[in-house]
Design an enzyme around this catalytic site. Structure first.
Site, mmCIF file in Angstrom:
data_model
loop_
_atom_site.group_PDB
_atom_site.id
_atom_site.type_symbol
_atom_site.label_atom_id
_atom_site.label_comp_id
_atom_site.label_asym_id
_atom_site.label_seq_id
_atom_site.Cartn_x
_atom_site.Cartn_y
_atom_site.Cartn_z
ATOM 1 N N SER A 137 39.788 36.338 43.769
ATOM 2 C CA SER A 137 40.299 37.310 44.716
ATOM 3 C C SER A 137 40.598 36.642 46.063
ATOM 4 C CB SER A 137 39.291 38.462 44.849
ATOM 5 O OG SER A 137 39.869 39.574 45.494
ATOM 6 N N ASP A 290 45.326 43.239 36.103
ATOM 7 C CA ASP A 290 45.011 43.347 37.534
ATOM 8 C C ASP A 290 46.060 44.236 38.190
ATOM 9 O OD1 ASP A 290 44.419 42.888 40.285
ATOM 10 O OD2 ASP A 290 43.651 40.889 39.797
ATOM 11 N N HIS A 319 41.167 43.759 37.843
ATOM 12 C CA HIS A 319 40.841 42.732 38.830
ATOM 13 C C HIS A 319 39.424 42.203 38.612
ATOM 14 C CE1 HIS A 319 41.114 40.462 42.506
ATOM 15 N NE2 HIS A 319 40.039 41.054 42.997
#
Length: 343
Positions: A137, A290, A319
């Site tokens: 991330s 995602d 995600h």
């Protein structure tokens, strides 16, 4: 909790914005020992609402991130409550650009974060070469930044579930969760005297719809996390965000929204040039499901990178496929990829 990290004192740091971050502090943890050649270095930056403790889940003897072989540095993102953040900055600083409270915390970019991390590794440890930078991330965004800003120093990168530049859609998603938080009247434009509880709960509840995929919910995978119902999962997201300072969340969110490896004096906004300048061997690994770091964005990036391979995680965890230790199958794939890169 006992202090399990160290703090590097950076002094007053001038940021990309021209603002000053006074008495800046970079919190970091290290695992393993730096060898005599100083060539066994791995940098593993933290993610949004993460700390070095989150990343430590993937570090251990006999694992891909093995402290018996590597010197692993986990720097904490500015704004995460351990490094300089709205929640811990001193209200009494007397700089001309005085910061009277958390609401006036200066805007810190990922570029600013990497410049300070660079100071840490060079000034504190004398490190010149980095074997690997990896992250999930916002940690992935930092890996991209390291490789673009220091192409002669970074040998490999493994960004997973992240991007080199925050997309317009990603920024809009973040505007949504921000709006949920700041709609709480208690927030008072960041000058709250008590936590904006309703806003923090709303932030967490809205975020839960984006963190996992539609298939995750359809297949009831929340049960693998120990929640019998969707409502129980949403309640956990509420409670988790109640543990965070609202201004810290918004400071990191601003950093995320403005992520762009080309937004600096080196590349002057030429995103393709910044990508072409990355010399590190790279495996870029998005999750197929995602919702805000989609594989399509990474495919565009990899097409410009000279030594990069796109590998898509066929996961329905969205995600959160990249979350440290979130599920066994995706974690095993991530660790196998790390081992392959380091082989």
């Amino acid at each position: 909790m006992a202090i399990d990290y160290e703090v590097y004192e950076l002094g007053n740091v001038q940021l990309q914005s021209g603002e000053i971050l006074p008495d800046a502090k970079l919190a970091y943890a290290t695992y393993g020992t730096l060898n005599a050649q100083k060539d066994n270095v791995i940098i593993f930056p933290t993610h949004y609402t993460g700390t070095h403790r989150s990343n430590a889940v993937l570090i251990g003897s006999g694992r891909a991130l093995d402290p018996d072989r590597y010197f692993i540095i986990v720097p904490n993102l500015f704004g995460n409550g351990l490094s300089s953040s709205p929640s811990n900055i001193l209200a009494s600083n007397t700089l001309a650009t005085n910061i009277p409270d958390g609401a006036a915390f200066p805007h810190v970019t990922l570029y600013d974060n990497i410049q300070c991390q660079f100071r840490l590794i060079t000034e504190q440890f004398g490190i010149e070469r980095i074997a690997l930078v990896l992250g999930w991330s916002m940690g992935a965004q930092q890996a991209y930044h390291w490789a673009a800003l220091y192409p002669d120093r970074v040998e490999r990168i493994f960004p997973y579930c992240g991007s080199a530049k925050t997309s317009v859609h990603n920024r809009v998603f973040l505007e949504g969760v921000k709006a949920a938080l700041t709609a709480d009247a208690t927030w008072q434009n960041g000058r709250y005297t008590e936590p904006p509880t309703a806003g923090l709960k709303a932030f967490g509840r809205v975020y839960a719809g984006w963190a996992y995929s539609q298939a995750f919910y359809r297949e009831g995978l929340y049960r693998e996390l120990g929640f019998e119902t969707v409502e129980a999962l949403l309640k956990w997201w509420e409670d988790d965000h109640l543990s965070w300072d609202a201004n810290d969340l918004l400071a990191m969110l601003w950093t995320w929204q403005h992520g762009d490896i080309s937004n600096n004096s080196l590349y002057k906004g030429d995103f393709a040039l910044a990508l072409r300048s990355i010399r590190a061997k790279a495996i870029v690994m998005p999750s197929a499901t995602d919702l805000y770091f989609p594989p399509e964005d990474n495919a565009i990036e990899v097409a410009h990178m000279p030594s990069a391979e796109l590998r898509i995680m066929q996961s329905i965890w969205g995600h959160c496929a990249g979350g440290p230790g979130y599920n066994a199958a995706d974690t095993a794939l991530i660790e196998a990829t790390i081992a392959e890169l380091l082989a």
